[in-house]
Structures are given as structure tokens and as C-alpha cells.
Design an enzyme around this catalytic site. Structure first.
Site, PDB file in Angstrom:
ATOM      1  N   HIS A 140       0.854  -1.187   0.000  1.00  0.00           N
ATOM      2  CA  HIS A 140       0.000   0.000   0.000  1.00  0.00           C
ATOM      3  C   HIS A 140       0.890   1.235   0.000  1.00  0.00           C
ATOM      4  CE1 HIS A 140      -3.398   2.592   0.690  1.00  0.00           C
ATOM      5  NE2 HIS A 140      -2.812   3.114   1.751  1.00  0.00           N
ATOM      6  N   LYS A 161       0.202  10.929   0.976  1.00  0.00           N
ATOM      7  CA  LYS A 161       1.092  10.278   0.010  1.00  0.00           C
ATOM      8  C   LYS A 161       0.719  10.657  -1.423  1.00  0.00           C
ATOM      9  CE  LYS A 161       0.009   6.178   1.611  1.00  0.00           C
ATOM     10  NZ  LYS A 161      -0.789   6.550   2.787  1.00  0.00           N
ATOM     11  N   ASP A 180      -1.954   3.926  -4.624  1.00  0.00           N
ATOM     12  CA  ASP A 180      -2.731   3.121  -3.682  1.00  0.00           C
ATOM     13  C   ASP A 180      -2.184   1.707  -3.545  1.00  0.00           C
ATOM     14  OD1 ASP A 180      -4.923   2.833  -1.832  1.00  0.00           O
ATOM     15  OD2 ASP A 180      -5.824   1.504  -3.315  1.00  0.00           O
ATOM     16  N   ARG A 247      17.297  14.026  13.385  1.00  0.00           N
ATOM     17  CA  ARG A 247      17.359  15.229  12.564  1.00  0.00           C
ATOM     18  C   ARG A 247      18.308  15.069  11.383  1.00  0.00           C
ATOM     19  NH1 ARG A 247      18.453  20.490  15.895  1.00  0.00           N
ATOM     20  NH2 ARG A 247      18.129  21.340  13.808  1.00  0.00           N
TER      21      ARG A 247
END
Length: 321
Positions: A140, A161, A180, A247
């Protein structure tokens, strides 16, 4: 994980083969990408014969058969024509022996031929069957081609997304492969190929807008039929600065699909942050790293040099004190 099925008709349609005999038997199923060159079998040695493979006959096999009697050759071809044998393929436009035609017809096996040499048609068939019969896994997410790199975008539901991928497509920086659902198969030990399901090809579902056909809206250059997956960017809900996000990025993070590990970057998504730009920057960073340049390594060298300068200045100050 699923495995596709391939028939002899599929093989004919996707490689440079023509049908010589057995038009009614093209629905025979091929279960392996391995191709057999039955050299020893022509001598009558069948101990390690692999009947489930497509049987490829070239100049070596056919020239050897010229020395055999009709009865010997018919016996050999009948043994080769197993219930499991998908098809016989004869290369280089060589003549088809009557004994082969008889044995194949008795076992209802199609005979195919080609003008290509044995090595050429072997390569074509292996490449096609290898891709079609490889184990497959559906993931997915969204697969796009960014700057020539296949980028698999995964993440929590509703995190953006599709919207991020669409923005990159609109900017001309990316091409859509699949939205998808991404169907993935392993092409070799180090390469994963992703493509869309046939139902969803060229389509994207944008929340609040609905289904759009990317090819119709943005043109043929905005889509691709498949892409080699090189990078996984995982979008995650979180705040920049929380402990679960590094980071400087985790350079060792990977995603394992079908036993192949690809580079993974986890990107936190927060309000006001342009996720599409971050994906673009991550892709560029990945490409430059593959070309031998690492910005983090450059930063570490500069910091080390600065520390050495400061230490030297401190030592000089102590001497004057």
C-alpha cells in the site's frame, strides 16, 4: 504474496515466436522460467529430464537428430512430450522434424519457432518468464519516478502520500507508476520492479476531488508502466525534534521486500511543511550519495576541522596566560 500464471499463448504474444503446430493447445500453463536445452535427452538419457520446462531445440539438437533413425527419434520425442511439457521451441527457422510433430500432436503440445538464434530466444523467454513468474507482493503506497529513480512512498493512512506525489507530477519532477496499490516483483537479487494493477493504471484517488486520470490530465510523459524501486520514503505523523526522529537521518534504515533491502528514509509530516519538496530533496540526496558525495560526511569534516582550530586557539591562549 502471489504468483502469476503464464500460458503458452502469453509467451507467444510477448516474445518473437510463431506457432507452427498446436494452435488448440496454447492454454498449456508454464510454471517455471527455466528453459531446457535437451542435449543429453537426444541420446536417450532422461534421468534428470525437467519436463515442466519449455524445451528449446537449436542447431546442436537438430543436427544430432539427423544421425538418428526414425524409430529412435520418435521414441526420444515421445519421452520428451510429457503431460507437463508446455511447448517445444525451434530456433533459427530450422526445419521441424516429422517425428517431433507426431509426438507433440499425440501429447497435445504446441510447437513454436523463431528466426532468432537459440541464445537470443533463450534470453527473450527467460527475461519475460522471469518477470511474470517471479513471486509478487502488493504494497500500500504510491510509486513514482523522480529524476529517473523509482521512489516508493509509504505512510499512515490519510497522511498525504497521493497529494505529495501529485504535486511533484504537476511540477514535472515526477511520473506516476502506481497509486494506492503497488505490485512488486523481484527481477534479480538486487532489483525490485513495481507496477500498477491493471484496474488502477494511470489513476490517482485524491481526497475531496475523486479519481483523476493522470495521463489524460497531464499527458503521456507524466506516467510510466513500471519502475525499478530504489528508495522508500515513509511519511509519518510526528513533530520535528521528537526523539523518534533523527534530525540528520538514519543512514542505515532499510525496507525489506521479497528479500531485497532498499534504502528507507522516514520523513515526519507536520502542518505547514511542504512534503513534496522534502521528497524531492530526499531523492536528490540519495542520487548524490550514489554518485559518491555525502553532505553529512562533509559536515562532519568541517566540524572536525573547526574543533581542531578551536583547540589550537585555546592552547595558544593558555601559553600567553
Amino acid at each position: 504474496m502471489a504468483q502469476a500464471t503464464v500460458t503458452v499463448k502469453d509467451l507467444v504474444d510477448n516474445t518473437r515466436l510463431t506457432i507452427v503446430a498446436g494452435h488448440d493447445y496454447l492454454n498449456r500453463v508454464i510454471t517455471t522460467a527455466d528453459i531446457s536445452r535437451p542435449g543429453l535427452e537426444m541420446t536417450g538419457y532422461f534421468t534428470y529430464y525437467a519436463p515442466e520446462r519449455v524445451q528449446l531445440l537449436g542447431i546442436t539438437e537438430t543436427s544430432f537428430s539427423d544421425r538418428m533413425s526414425h524409430d529412435e527419434l520418435l521414441m526420444v520425442y515421445r519421452k520428451m512430450a510429457s503431460k507437463q511439457t508446455p511447448a517445444f521451441v525451434v530456433s533459427t527457422n530450422l526445419p521441424i522434424a516429422d517425428e517431433l510433430k507426431q509426438a507433440a500432436e499425440e501429447a497435445q503440445i504446441p510447437i513454436l519457432n523463431t528466426r532468432l538464434t537459440s541464445s537470443q530466444i533463450l534470453s527473450n523467454m527467460t527475461y519475460y518468464l522471469g518477470g511474470e513468474l517471479a513471486p509478487r507482493q502488493s504494497v500500500h503506497g504510491v510509486l513514482i519516478d523522480v529524476h529517473g529513480l523509482g521512489v516508493l512512498i509509504t505512510g499512515d493512512a490519510g497522511i498525504g502520500k497521493t497529494e505529495s506525489a501529485l504535486e511533484l507530477i504537476q511540477q514535472g519532477k515526477a511520473r506516476l507508476v502506481a497509486d494506492d496499490r503497488v505490485d512488486i516483483h523481484q527481477e534479480d537479487e538486487q532489483r525490485l520492479i513495481g507496477q500498477p494493477s491493471e484496474v488502477l493504471r494511470n489513476l490517482m484517488e485524491v481526497r475531496g476531488v475523486g479519481i483523476i486520470d493522470v495521463q489524460q490530465v497531464y499527458g503521456a510523459v507524466s506516467v510510466r508502466s513500471h519502475a525499478s524501486i530504489m528508495l522508500n520514503i515513509h511519511l509519518s505523523n510526528g513533530k520535528i525534534g521528537e526523539e523518534n526522529f533523527d534530525r540528520l537521518g538514519n543512514e542505515d534504515d532499510t525496507l525489506d521486500i521479497l528479500g531485497v533491502k532498499i534504502k528507507k528514509m522516514v520523513v515526519p509530516v507536520t502542518p505547514g511543511r511542504n512534503t513534496a519538496s522534502v521528497i524531492d530533496a530526499a531523492t536528490v540526496k540519495f542520487r548524490t550519495q550514489n554518485m559518491g558525495y555525502d553532505a553529512l560526511e562533509t559536515l562532519e569534516k568541517r566540524m572536525s576541522a573547526a574543533i581542531q582550530v578551536n583547540e589550537k586557539e585555546d592552547e595558544e591562549a593558555k601559553k600567553h596566560d
